[in-house]
Design a protein around this motif. Structure first.
Motif, PDB file in Angstrom:
ATOM      1  N   UNK A  12      27.714  30.811 -10.514  1.00 14.48           N
ATOM      2  CA  UNK A  12      26.451  30.296 -11.053  1.00 14.48           C
ATOM      3  C   UNK A  12      26.226  28.942 -10.403  1.00 14.48           C
ATOM      4  N   UNK A  13      25.112  28.774  -9.719  1.00 16.69           N
ATOM      5  CA  UNK A  13      24.888  27.602  -8.887  1.00 16.69           C
ATOM      6  C   UNK A  13      23.540  26.975  -9.225  1.00 16.69           C
ATOM      7  N   UNK A  14      23.524  25.650  -9.428  1.00 18.52           N
ATOM      8  CA  UNK A  14      22.269  24.945  -9.601  1.00 18.52           C
ATOM      9  C   UNK A  14      22.314  23.929 -10.721  1.00 18.52           C
ATOM     10  N   UNK A  15      21.298  23.088 -10.772  1.00 13.78           N
ATOM     11  CA  UNK A  15      21.192  22.076 -11.822  1.00 13.78           C
ATOM     12  C   UNK A  15      21.185  22.755 -13.187  1.00 13.78           C
ATOM     13  N   UNK A  16      22.022  22.268 -14.088  1.00 13.57           N
ATOM     14  CA  UNK A  16      22.083  22.826 -15.435  1.00 13.57           C
ATOM     15  C   UNK A  16      22.895  24.099 -15.556  1.00 13.57           C
ATOM     16  N   UNK A  17      23.551  24.524 -14.477  1.00 18.93           N
ATOM     17  CA  UNK A  17      24.308  25.783 -14.516  1.00 18.93           C
ATOM     18  C   UNK A  17      25.431  25.744 -15.538  1.00 18.93           C
ATOM     19  N   UNK A  18      25.948  24.550 -15.857  1.00 18.91           N
ATOM     20  CA  UNK A  18      27.047  24.463 -16.818  1.00 18.91           C
ATOM     21  C   UNK A  18      26.638  24.999 -18.185  1.00 18.91           C
ATOM     22  N   UNK A  19      25.349  24.968 -18.485  1.00 20.33           N
ATOM     23  CA  UNK A  19      24.880  25.495 -19.762  1.00 20.33           C
ATOM     24  C   UNK A  19      25.094  27.001 -19.869  1.00 20.33           C
ATOM     25  N   UNK A  20      25.358  27.656 -18.749  1.00 24.86           N
ATOM     26  CA  UNK A  20      25.587  29.102 -18.747  1.00 24.86           C
ATOM     27  C   UNK A  20      27.065  29.455 -18.837  1.00 24.86           C
ATOM     28  N   UNK A  21      27.918  28.453 -19.012  1.00 24.67           N
ATOM     29  CA  UNK A  21      29.347  28.714 -19.076  1.00 24.67           C
ATOM     30  C   UNK A  21      29.690  29.699 -20.185  1.00 24.67           C
ATOM     31  N   UNK A  22      29.110  29.516 -21.347  1.00 21.99           N
ATOM     32  CA  UNK A  22      29.404  30.399 -22.470  1.00 21.99           C
ATOM     33  C   UNK A  22      29.059  31.844 -22.182  1.00 21.99           C
ATOM     34  N   UNK A  23      27.907  32.071 -21.583  1.00 25.91           N
ATOM     35  CA  UNK A  23      27.500  33.449 -21.294  1.00 25.91           C
ATOM     36  C   UNK A  23      28.389  34.074 -20.230  1.00 25.91           C
ATOM     37  N   UNK A  24      28.823  33.268 -19.255  1.00 24.84           N
ATOM     38  CA  UNK A  24      29.728  33.779 -18.218  1.00 24.84           C
ATOM     39  C   UNK A  24      31.065  34.177 -18.836  1.00 24.84           C
ATOM     40  N   UNK A 167      45.808  32.814  -7.852  1.00 30.55           N
ATOM     41  CA  UNK A 167      45.332  31.450  -8.077  1.00 30.55           C
ATOM     42  C   UNK A 167      43.820  31.321  -7.878  1.00 30.55           C
ATOM     43  N   UNK A 168      43.140  32.391  -7.543  1.00 28.69           N
ATOM     44  CA  UNK A 168      41.704  32.356  -7.252  1.00 28.69           C
ATOM     45  C   UNK A 168      40.895  32.475  -8.544  1.00 28.69           C
ATOM     46  N   UNK A 169      39.967  31.546  -8.799  1.00 30.36           N
ATOM     47  CA  UNK A 169      39.118  31.691  -9.987  1.00 30.36           C
ATOM     48  C   UNK A 169      38.329  32.997  -9.959  1.00 30.36           C
ATOM     49  N   UNK A 170      38.187  33.584 -11.138  1.00 32.32           N
ATOM     50  CA  UNK A 170      37.379  34.783 -11.253  1.00 32.32           C
ATOM     51  C   UNK A 170      35.897  34.423 -11.341  1.00 32.32           C
ATOM     52  N   UNK A 171      35.609  33.222 -11.854  1.00 32.68           N
ATOM     53  CA  UNK A 171      34.223  32.765 -12.001  1.00 32.68           C
ATOM     54  C   UNK A 171      34.162  31.267 -11.755  1.00 32.68           C
ATOM     55  N   UNK A 172      33.042  30.827 -11.209  1.00 35.86           N
ATOM     56  CA  UNK A 172      32.856  29.423 -10.861  1.00 35.86           C
ATOM     57  C   UNK A 172      31.441  28.980 -11.228  1.00 35.86           C
ATOM     58  N   UNK A 173      31.353  27.816 -11.838  1.00 33.01           N
ATOM     59  CA  UNK A 173      30.070  27.208 -12.192  1.00 33.01           C
ATOM     60  C   UNK A 173      29.864  25.990 -11.295  1.00 33.01           C
ATOM     61  N   UNK A 174      28.823  26.006 -10.474  1.00 39.18           N
ATOM     62  CA  UNK A 174      28.544  24.911  -9.543  1.00 39.18           C
ATOM     63  C   UNK A 174      27.283  24.183 -10.007  1.00 39.18           C
TER      64      UNK A 174
END
Length: 390
Positions: A12-24, A167-174
């Motif tokens: 998930x990439x973009x301004x405010x993407x951290x707000x989608x952490x819960x849904x991810x 060691x590779x993340x399964x999901x990343x929030x950028x």
């Protein structure tokens, strides 16, 4: 011959993407993660923000915020206890490279046990591990997209590279907005770190067409935005560009390799507690000059991608211009030498042979276009101590 590529499953990439952490996290059917971070982010209120985002999705997150810069084997013990007491089903690495590396190590150790030293290179670990989600707050380490964790052995000060897809993340929030408060020193060090990742991935003996494209794109972006981000931390365009370039460079070296800079950098960090990005920056110009003759065309491509020279410039001219530009960049962002950083000359000299031995043992120098001897590594360490060219 085929090339094996490994990337995070979700981005998930973009301004405010951290707000989608819960849904991810909910999409991954994770319900009891441990949020691995540091005291600084907790003190600034960022940790509680992420816990709240997760809570809104019904996710019960515990917090481990005792990570340390350049994490050590000793620093992992309390994190493992948090994971066990919470009966965690995932880890979320939130912060710079150190919290993310800590999260990766905890994910493996909590699932498979043993000592961290048993996972270091040349072993490539692909066994059981908790799922890893990465939320970076710096633009440099690329750890959010790599299949590596770097942990220092508390007993020996050896900085261990631990590789493998576990060691590779399964999901990343950028979310570049998380980097807006980075101070100039951290901006510079992480930015040069990302540039080092891109250059080393491109010149590595393990390079491939996939990593090449990502590396060149990252170089071009960093060359035009790092000084801007360093001068003005509120430059949103520069911050966003650096965040994306850092991720691209991370993907590049994770699917290629790093080389001599990183091999020599880890012992500096392990013995003298210099931040990883800064020790890379101390080394990058000198190692590049040492390596030029073995991959002139490749280094010339880097110079053209960074728009240092015209596309029509000869390889020799372009490669030399790259080395000059790396010195100028490090000067412009005030990268110190080991001497000016405060490392005593006697302490530095007393560890040169051991650092060279540890650099070679890491395996990274073997990926370099020009593979050095231990004596040549010592010569480079000598040269960078007070700022001499190699």
């Amino acid at each position: 011959m085929s090339t094996s590529i490994a990337l995070p499953r979700f981005l998930r990439i973009g301004a405010g993407a951290v707000e989608e952490l819960g849904s991810v996290v909910a999409q991954l059917a994770i319900t009891r993660p441990v949020l691995v971070t540091d005291a600084f982010l907790t003190g600034r209120g960022h940790t509680s923000r992420l816990v709240e985002i997760l809570s809104k999705e019904g996710i019960d997150a515990a917090v481990f915020d005792k990570t340390v810069p350049d994490p050590t084997t000793d620093s992992l013990a309390a994190g493992l206890e948090t994971i066990r007491s919470h009966d965690a089903d995932a880890v979320i690495g939130f912060g710079g490279g150190s919290p993310m590396d800590t999260a990766k190590a905890l994910a493996v150790l909590s699932a498979s046990g043993g000592e961290m030293g048993s996972y270091k290179a040349p072993r490539v670990y692909t066994g059981p591990a908790l799922p890893i989600i990465a939320v970076p707050t710096t633009a440099g380490s690329g750890s959010e997209a790599t299949q590596f964790s770097v942990i220092t052995d508390s007993a020996t000060d050896e900085k261990m590279l631990c590789p493998g897809q576990s060691f590779l993340p399964i999901a990343t929030i950028i979310d570049f907005e998380l980097t807006m408060s980075m101070p100039p020193r951290l901006t510079a060090d992480t930015g040069v770190d990302a540039l080092t990742h891109a250059i080393e991935a491109y010149v590595s003996r393990r390079r491939n067409g996939f990593s090449d494209g990502l590396a060149l794109a990252a170089m071009r972006t960093i060359a035009s935005h790092l000084r801007r981000a360093y001068r003005d931390g509120d430059d949103r365009d520069a911050r966003e560009a650096m965040m994306l370039a850092s991720m691209q460079a991370g993907m590049a070296f994770s699917n290629s390799s790093v080389a001599l800079v990183h091999g020599m950098s880890r012992p500096i960090g392990g013995h003298f507690h210099v931040a990883h990005g800064l020790s890379n920056a101390m080394l990058l110009p000198a190692v590049t000059r040492f390596s030029l003759e073995a991959a002139v065309g490749r280094y010339a491509d880097c110079a053209r991608a960074m728009r240092i020279v015209a596309d029509t410039s000869s390889d020799d001219v372009a490669a030399a211009a790259l080395a000059d530009e790396l010195e100028q960049l490090c000067h412009d962002v005030h990268v110190p030498t080991p001497r000016s950083y405060g490392i005593a000359e006697a302490d530095w000299n007393s560890r040169l042979d051991l650092m060279a031995e540890q650099a070679i043992a890491s395996g990274s120098p073997g990926n370099n276009p020009r593979v050095p001897t231990a004596e040549e590594i010592v010569e480079i360490y000598d040269a960078i101590y007070s700022g001499a060219n190699t």
